[in-house]
Design an enzyme around this catalytic site. Structure first.
Site, PDB file in Angstrom:
ATOM      1  N   ASP A   7     -15.963  19.848 -17.956  1.00 49.87           N
ATOM      2  CA  ASP A   7     -16.606  20.605 -18.851  1.00 49.87           C
ATOM      3  C   ASP A   7     -18.024  21.367 -18.735  1.00 49.87           C
ATOM      4  OD1 ASP A   7     -14.155  22.185 -20.047  1.00 49.87           O
ATOM      5  OD2 ASP A   7     -14.317  21.529 -21.458  1.00 49.87           O
ATOM      6  N   LYS A  20     -16.359  26.111 -17.951  1.00 51.38           N
ATOM      7  CA  LYS A  20     -15.731  26.611 -18.858  1.00 51.38           C
ATOM      8  C   LYS A  20     -17.004  27.557 -19.876  1.00 51.38           C
ATOM      9  CE  LYS A  20     -11.784  27.624 -19.983  1.00 51.38           C
ATOM     10  NZ  LYS A  20     -11.348  28.295 -18.860  1.00 51.38           N
ATOM     11  N   MET A  61     -19.988  30.118 -31.165  1.00 52.77           N
ATOM     12  CA  MET A  61     -19.702  31.458 -29.695  1.00 52.77           C
ATOM     13  C   MET A  61     -19.899  32.586 -30.861  1.00 52.77           C
ATOM     14  SD  MET A  61     -16.688  29.552 -27.814  1.00 52.77           S
ATOM     15  CE  MET A  61     -15.667  29.192 -29.675  1.00 52.77           C
TER      16      MET A  61
END
Length: 264
Positions: free
Chosen positions: A39, A61, A181
């Protein structure tokens, strides 16, 4: 690690960034891999544990950035196992906390592949630890909630997070909220949480948790989005909301939207 007729697969949590926070089991899995699907947020220093000749495939990502499609990543993993590779899917934080590890395990099992999972330290834990405060404290919080600030979108999207209900529950049950996030939606999250939590509720926003470039702000809920904008806080960052952050004052970090300082 469970054997497939030709290869095997392990999902490995790379932790929040600091390579010294890797578990011994994670290091052993990385060393055994013949191919690693990595990642974007995984620290390059962690890849130093890979064996010479191991194939390293970056499948980044990140929100707001060009990403490798999830279905394509899963196809790569399945193909590699069927070709006899020892596969490690290296994911930031913990594979099963907002890492889509659950989806990957489901698709692997549908393909007849059993996958081992190695936990990693999640950013929400590392972030507050770096500030010297806990997620729970018997005087301030009876529990903790990990929640994403980036809800699933598209035709199969779920209902949006009920921030007002979550705020009321956090207030009544004395819970710490750890929001992943949430930078892009900070103003909306702030507005909704204020419907159930006092404006004076302490907030900390920690960017690049556990890394040398870690930075943070300490503020209050009613000032959160403004303080984040003023300090130019950006992803990857974790937002922590709750009275456990009163301990920041004892640790020498004032609850003050105008101040920021490095940590870690």
């Amino acid at each position: 690690m469970n054997e497939f007729p030709h290869g095997r697969c392990t999902l490995v949590g790379a932790g929040p960034g600091d390579p010294e926070l890797l578990t011994l089991k994670a290091v052993k899995a990385i060393q055994a891999a013949t191919v690693l699907f990595v990642d974007d947020l995984v620290n390059d220093a962690i890849l130093a544990h890979a064996r010479p000749g191991a194939r390293i495939v970056h499948v980044g990502k990140r929100g707001g950035c060009k990403s490798t499609p999830q279905a394509f990543i899963e196809k790569l993993m399945i193909t590699a196992v069927r070709e006899g590779e020892t596969v490690v899917r290296l994911k930031g934080g913990d594979p099963f906390i907002f890492g889509r590890g659950g989806e990957e395990v489901e698709h692997l099992r549908e393909a007849g592949i059993e996958c081992t999972v190695v936990n990693g330290i999640t950013a929400g834990l590392a972030a507050v630890t770096a500030l010297g405060v806990p997620l729970t404290h018997r005087d301030h919080a009876q529990g903790v909630v990990f929640v994403t600030g980036h809800a699933r979108t598209g035709v199969d999207a779920h209902d949006p997070t009920d921030w007002r209900g979550l705020a009321a529950t956090a207030h009544n049950a004395r819970l710490t909220l750890v929001i992943y996030m949430g930078v892009a939606g900070a103003a909306h999250i702030e507005h909704e949480l204020l419907q159930g939590l006092p404006g004076s509720t302490p907030v900390a926003v920690i960017q690049h948790a556990s890394l040398p470039q870690q930075r943070h702000i300490a503020t209050t809920l009613e000032q959160m989005s403004g303080a984040m904008a003023q300090a130019r806080m950006a992803s990857p960052a974790v937002i922590v909301v709750g009275d456990v952050l009163q301990g920041l004052q004892a640790a020498g970090v004032p609850i003050d939207a105008q101040r920021q300082r490095g940590a870690g």
